[in-house]
Structure formats: C-alpha cells, structure tokens
Design a protein around this motif. Structure first.
Motif, PDB file in Angstrom:
ATOM      1  N   ASP A 144      25.222  76.276  24.876  1.00 21.76           N
ATOM      2  CA  ASP A 144      24.694  74.720  24.604  1.00 21.76           C
ATOM      3  C   ASP A 144      25.390  74.314  23.365  1.00 21.76           C
ATOM      4  OD1 ASP A 144      23.204  74.623  26.945  1.00 21.76           O
ATOM      5  OD2 ASP A 144      21.413  74.576  25.958  1.00 21.76           O
ATOM      6  N   LYS A 145      25.268  75.101  22.166  1.00 24.16           N
ATOM      7  CA  LYS A 145      25.592  74.432  21.004  1.00 24.16           C
ATOM      8  C   LYS A 145      27.298  74.370  20.977  1.00 24.16           C
ATOM      9  CE  LYS A 145      21.774  76.282  18.127  1.00 24.16           C
ATOM     10  NZ  LYS A 145      21.316  77.227  17.577  1.00 24.16           N
ATOM     11  N   ASN A 146      28.011  75.234  21.707  1.00 26.72           N
ATOM     12  CA  ASN A 146      29.339  75.258  21.693  1.00 26.72           C
ATOM     13  C   ASN A 146      30.008  73.884  22.671  1.00 26.72           C
ATOM     14  OD1 ASN A 146      31.018  77.522  20.130  1.00 26.72           O
ATOM     15  ND2 ASN A 146      28.992  78.367  20.770  1.00 26.72           N
ATOM     16  N   VAL A 147      29.157  73.838  23.711  1.00 20.18           N
ATOM     17  CA  VAL A 147      29.522  72.879  24.741  1.00 20.18           C
ATOM     18  C   VAL A 147      29.166  71.560  24.113  1.00 20.18           C
ATOM     19  CG1 VAL A 147      28.967  71.509  26.827  1.00 20.18           C
ATOM     20  CG2 VAL A 147      29.119  74.172  26.821  1.00 20.18           C
ATOM     21  N   SER A 148      28.154  71.311  23.432  1.00 18.83           N
ATOM     22  CA  SER A 148      27.906  70.137  22.627  1.00 18.83           C
ATOM     23  C   SER A 148      28.559  69.784  21.500  1.00 18.83           C
ATOM     24  CB  SER A 148      26.304  70.457  21.931  1.00 18.83           C
ATOM     25  OG  SER A 148      25.426  70.674  22.893  1.00 18.83           O
ATOM     26  N   SER A 149      29.257  70.776  20.939  1.00 19.44           N
ATOM     27  CA  SER A 149      30.240  70.505  19.578  1.00 19.44           C
ATOM     28  C   SER A 149      31.625  70.335  19.801  1.00 19.44           C
ATOM     29  CB  SER A 149      30.170  71.693  18.580  1.00 19.44           C
ATOM     30  OG  SER A 149      30.962  72.828  19.460  1.00 19.44           O
TER      31      SER A 149
END
Length: 201
Positions: free
Chosen positions: A195-200
């Motif tokens: 989630d965090k890597n896709v969001s960033s």
C-alpha cells in the motif's frame, strides 16, 4: 407469513395492520425499538418481536390446539436449528453489497477480488476520484476516496480494512487471511508495505 400461518393453525382471530417499511409507523417504532422491523405481535398491549420468538410465544400461550413444536427436547432443538438456518439464508439473500470504486484502482481491485473469492454478489458503482460523487463524499467523509464497501447501508472504508471485514463477515468459505497469528501479522505487514509503496509512486 410465518406468524400469520401460526395464528391460523391455532385458530386465533387477530387484527392485521399493514406496515410501510419506508415510512415506519409510530406504533412499529414503539413496539420494536431495537430492530424497528416487522413482524411484531401485540398481545394484550404487550409487543413481541422476531418471528421465531413470536411463533414460540404463540405455541406456549395457546397450548390447547395444534401444537407447533415437538414435545421431545431434541426434536424441538432440531426444529429451531433449521428454522434459524433458513432465516439466516434468507437474510443473506437480501443483503445489499455495493462497491464504490474506479476500475483502474489497484486498491479497489483488491476489494473486488476478495468479494469474488467469497462468492459475494455485489453492485459496482463507478466513482471517479477526480469528480467525487455525493455518495462517495457521504460514505467516506474522512478521506473522501475509493474504494468504499457499503454493506446493508453501512459504509466501510480503506481497502485493507474492507478486505478484513469481508473475511470476517463471510467467514463460511475461502478464508483470505492465514489462521496462524504470526502468518496473519506477516500478511498484514506486506499488504501495508505494498500500500505505502503504491501510494508513493
């Protein structure tokens, strides 16, 4: 219908009052303040709610004719089990499941895959994140973003939270999370990492 058939079996005269569930009467709201739904039996001014409970009440109150439940405790328990089983199946058939989502969204895809895995029928409502609908803004007032799962009128937000909700709500098949607490924690960790890597990006 279950209650009306029971009363007819016992030969009990009763007054029938039609209820509009879109505009519930003050009598219904006062008689069943917890669930605010039909049917309700009012006997000598006292309300009884929930159809299975009403049927038991009728059978115990008017014992003289047409017993509805078996005398044997085991047979009676079996009858109650199957009646409750049918109730739950009917309730599931009437479930309203709506997904507010934008088709290219990876987060929304996670929710749709979870529902497909569980075999849950749902309505897909396109919700453009760049032109947010009133329903999206109302359903996710905090983050105002997709996806949102609306289950029987109640919105659940954030894709990971939605997937966990789906797994716990429709827990009779295709578990989405490992049973072991350590493995489950690892699954949550990597899902959060993605989630965090896709969001960033």
């Amino acid at each position: 219908m279950r209650v009306r058939v029971t009363l007819a079996e016992k030969g009990i005269q009763y007054k029938y009052r039609e209820e509009n569930l879109d505009h519930k009467s003050p009598l219904l709201l006062a008689s069943n303040p917890v669930h605010q739904k039909i049917p309700v039996l009012i006997h000598n001014g006292k309300p009884i709610s929930e159809s299975l409970i009403i049927v038991q009440y009728i059978d115990e109150t008017w014992r003289g004719t047409s017993p509805l439940m078996p005398k044997d405790p085991y047979s009676r328990a079996s009858a109650m089990f199957w009646a409750e089983f049918i109730d739950k199946k009917l309730a599931m058939a009437k479930e309203e499941v709506v997904v507010l989502d934008f088709w290219p969204s990876a987060f929304g895809m996670r929710v749709r895959i979870a529902l497909e895995e569980k075999g849950v029928q749902y309505e897909f409502k396109e919700s453009n994140p760049f032109d947010k609908s009133d329903l999206l803004l109302k359903s996710n007032a905090v983050h105002k973003k997709i996806p949102v799962l609306i289950h029987n009128g109640q919105p659940i937000c954030e894709s990971l939270n939605i997937v966990l909700y789906i797994d716990e709500t429709w827990n009779d098949k295709s578990p989405l999370m490992p049973q072991d607490p350590y493995d489950r924690a690892n699954a949550r960790f990597w899902a959060d990492y993605v989630d965090k890597n896709v969001s960033s990006d």
